[in-house]
Design a protein around this motif. Structure first.
Motif, short mmCIF file in Angstrom:
data_model
loop_
_atom_site.label_atom_id
_atom_site.label_comp_id
_atom_site.label_asym_id
_atom_site.label_seq_id
_atom_site.Cartn_x
_atom_site.Cartn_y
_atom_site.Cartn_z
N ALA A 1 9.79 3.99 9.72
CA ALA A 1 9.07 5.08 10.37
C ALA A 1 7.83 5.49 9.60
CB ALA A 1 10.00 6.28 10.55
N ARG A 2 7.86 5.34 8.30
CA ARG A 2 6.71 5.69 7.46
C ARG A 2 5.79 4.51 7.21
NH1 ARG A 2 10.80 8.96 6.83
NH2 ARG A 2 10.60 11.06 5.96
N GLU A 3 6.06 3.41 7.87
CA GLU A 3 5.25 2.19 7.75
C GLU A 3 5.13 1.74 6.29
OE1 GLU A 3 1.58 3.02 9.75
OE2 GLU A 3 2.51 2.82 11.74
N ALA A 4 6.24 1.77 5.58
CA ALA A 4 6.26 1.35 4.18
C ALA A 4 6.16 -0.17 4.09
CB ALA A 4 7.55 1.83 3.50
N ASP A 5 5.58 -0.62 3.00
CA ASP A 5 5.47 -2.05 2.73
C ASP A 5 6.59 -2.53 1.80
OD1 ASP A 5 2.88 -2.25 4.09
OD2 ASP A 5 2.14 -1.08 2.39
N ALA A 6 7.15 -1.62 1.01
CA ALA A 6 8.20 -1.99 0.07
C ALA A 6 9.10 -0.79 -0.18
CB ALA A 6 7.59 -2.47 -1.25
N LYS B 1 0.82 -1.21 0.00
CA LYS B 1 0.00 0.00 0.00
C LYS B 1 0.86 1.26 0.00
CE LYS B 1 -3.74 -2.19 2.64
NZ LYS B 1 -4.54 -2.14 3.90
N ARG B 2 2.04 1.15 0.57
CA ARG B 2 2.92 2.32 0.70
C ARG B 2 4.32 1.94 0.23
NH1 ARG B 2 2.13 4.84 6.23
NH2 ARG B 2 0.18 5.36 5.19
N LEU B 3 4.82 2.68 -0.75
CA LEU B 3 6.13 2.42 -1.37
C LEU B 3 7.07 3.59 -1.10
CD1 LEU B 3 7.85 0.68 -3.37
CD2 LEU B 3 6.79 2.00 -5.22
N VAL B 4 8.26 3.28 -0.65
CA VAL B 4 9.32 4.27 -0.45
C VAL B 4 10.41 3.99 -1.47
CG1 VAL B 4 11.29 4.78 1.06
CG2 VAL B 4 8.97 4.93 1.95
N SER B 5 10.99 5.04 -2.04
CA SER B 5 12.10 4.87 -2.96
C SER B 5 13.29 5.70 -2.51
CB SER B 5 11.70 5.26 -4.39
OG SER B 5 11.34 6.63 -4.47
N GLY B 6 14.47 5.30 -2.97
CA GLY B 6 15.70 6.01 -2.64
C GLY B 6 16.81 5.51 -3.53
N ALA C 1 15.25 6.18 -9.57
CA ALA C 1 14.46 5.34 -8.67
C ALA C 1 13.13 6.01 -8.32
CB ALA C 1 15.25 5.03 -7.40
N GLY C 2 13.19 7.30 -8.04
CA GLY C 2 11.96 8.03 -7.72
C GLY C 2 11.00 8.08 -8.88
N ALA C 3 11.55 8.25 -10.10
CA ALA C 3 10.70 8.34 -11.29
C ALA C 3 9.99 7.02 -11.56
CB ALA C 3 11.54 8.76 -12.50
N VAL C 4 10.72 5.91 -11.47
CA VAL C 4 10.10 4.60 -11.71
C VAL C 4 9.10 4.26 -10.61
CG1 VAL C 4 10.54 2.12 -11.85
CG2 VAL C 4 12.02 3.71 -13.07
N ALA C 5 9.48 4.49 -9.35
CA ALA C 5 8.57 4.19 -8.25
C ALA C 5 7.31 5.04 -8.33
CB ALA C 5 9.28 4.41 -6.91
N ARG C 6 7.45 6.30 -8.71
CA ARG C 6 6.29 7.18 -8.88
C ARG C 6 5.37 6.66 -9.98
NH1 ARG C 6 8.90 11.29 -10.50
NH2 ARG C 6 9.73 11.63 -8.40
N HIS C 7 5.98 6.23 -11.08
CA HIS C 7 5.22 5.66 -12.20
C HIS C 7 4.43 4.43 -11.75
CE1 HIS C 7 4.48 4.14 -16.30
NE2 HIS C 7 4.84 2.96 -15.82
N LEU C 8 5.06 3.55 -11.00
CA LEU C 8 4.39 2.35 -10.51
C LEU C 8 3.29 2.69 -9.51
CD1 LEU C 8 7.54 0.08 -10.04
CD2 LEU C 8 5.79 -0.15 -11.83
N ALA C 9 3.58 3.65 -8.63
CA ALA C 9 2.59 4.04 -7.62
C ALA C 9 1.34 4.63 -8.27
CB ALA C 9 3.20 5.04 -6.64
N GLU C 10 1.54 5.45 -9.29
CA GLU C 10 0.40 6.04 -10.00
C GLU C 10 -0.38 4.97 -10.74
OE1 GLU C 10 2.21 9.01 -12.42
OE2 GLU C 10 2.45 10.44 -10.75
N ARG C 11 0.31 4.02 -11.30
CA ARG C 11 -0.37 2.95 -12.04
C ARG C 11 -1.26 2.12 -11.12
NH1 ARG C 11 2.52 -1.97 -15.52
NH2 ARG C 11 0.70 -3.36 -15.51
N PHE C 12 -0.78 1.83 -9.91
CA PHE C 12 -1.53 0.94 -9.02
C PHE C 12 -2.30 1.68 -7.92
CE2 PHE C 12 1.89 -1.93 -10.60
CZ PHE C 12 1.06 -2.85 -11.23
N GLY C 13 -2.21 2.99 -7.91
CA GLY C 13 -2.96 3.77 -6.92
C GLY C 13 -2.50 3.57 -5.50
N ILE C 14 -1.17 3.48 -5.30
CA ILE C 14 -0.63 3.32 -3.95
C ILE C 14 0.16 4.57 -3.58
CG2 ILE C 14 -0.56 0.80 -4.10
CD1 ILE C 14 2.43 0.98 -4.71
N GLU C 15 0.48 4.70 -2.29
CA GLU C 15 1.24 5.85 -1.81
C GLU C 15 2.72 5.68 -2.16
OE1 GLU C 15 0.58 6.91 2.28
OE2 GLU C 15 -1.42 5.99 2.24
N HIS C 16 3.38 6.79 -2.41
CA HIS C 16 4.81 6.74 -2.70
C HIS C 16 5.50 7.97 -2.14
CE1 HIS C 16 8.22 8.14 -5.33
NE2 HIS C 16 8.70 7.02 -4.84
#
Length: 253
Positions: A56-61, A38-43, A229-244
């Motif tokens: 701390a942000r309760e990320a799942d991936a 539900k929640r994706l962090v990138s770096g 990394a941020g660009a790809v993760a953002r793209h995936l988050a928008e596609r699946f409607g999850i937080e990033h």
């Protein structure tokens, strides 16, 4: 709500096509966590500070460029490596990492994103004939001095850069490859460009740049690879409607 981890990984693999690269590490899912994301962090790098921030942000991936299990690396999970892996497993967080595939993606990758930030028009790959080049060459909108271009790079990236100028030769055509790609300098010179830009510099790089008559800029490994990394993760988050959230762990290297 959220997306199945398996679906997220399949989408990332389809986008970045890791099977097309001979890399120094495994690309894709490196550590498996909970089955729903539900929640994706990138770096940029899966350092302990990034892991702690994700917890701390309760990320799942977590999605990164520099993950683990590099060629030649000690396989045992002890010390620093053990602490990192324990953090992921104890918090049920998945780690996705893509190295060369993330450098090479033509729109979302590190090199494409750096070009967009710097206003460089891509004309081709740094390795002519490669279907999946790592690095690019292209042009600036207008001609400028090496000093002016280096100042532009420094302003965009928010850090000092190293410039080895090849006399008064103006800069129009540029080749670039993010990260530790100073070894591609001769390839860049063979393309006839005026300047080569990468993240790192070695002692021999300066001598090579002088003898090849090409401007050379080292703008930081982390700084040049801060965008893919941020660009790809953002793209995936928008596609699946999850937080990033992209978390930039400062690194002067």
């Amino acid at each position: 709500m959220g997306v199945a981890l398996s679906e997220l990984v399949a989408a990332a693999n389809a986008l970045l096509e890791p099977e097309n690269f001979q890399d120094y590490c495994p690309n894709g899912l490196q550590v498996e966590g909970k089955p729903q994301v539900k929640r994706l962090v990138s770096g940029v790098t899966a350092s302990q500070r990034l892991l702690d921030a994700a917890v701390a942000r309760e990320a799942d991936a977590i999605f990164v460029h520099h993950g683990y299990f590099w060629r030649g690396e000690e396989p045992v999970l002890t010390g620093m490596k053990g602490r990192r892996i324990r953090t992921l497993i104890q918090n049920d967080i998945s780690l996705l990492a893509y190295h060369l595939p993330l450098d090479a993606h033509p729109t979302l990758g590190n090199n494409a994103q750096l070009a967009a930030k710097l206003g460089l028009q891509v004309r081709g790959g740094l390795q002519p004939g490669s279907a999946h080049p790592v690095g690019n060459h292209g042009e600036l909108p207008g001609q400028q001095s090496a000093q002016a271009f280096a100042a532009h790079v420094a302003a965009v990236l928010g850090r000092d850069v190293l410039l080895e100028a090849a006399g008064e030769r103006p800069v129009k055509r540029v080749a670039w490859c993010t990260g530790g790609a100073q070894g591609y300098l001769a390839q860049a010179a063979a393309l006839g460009v005026d300047c080569y830009l990468t993240g790192e510099v070695s002692e021999q790089t300066i001598h090579e740049a002088r003898e090849l008559g090409i401007h050379f800029i080292a703008a930081g490994h982390h700084a040049t690879e801060r965008y893919g990394a941020g660009a790809v993760a953002r793209h995936l988050a928008e596609r699946f409607g999850i937080e990033h959230e992209f978390i930039d762990i400062d690194n002067p290297a």
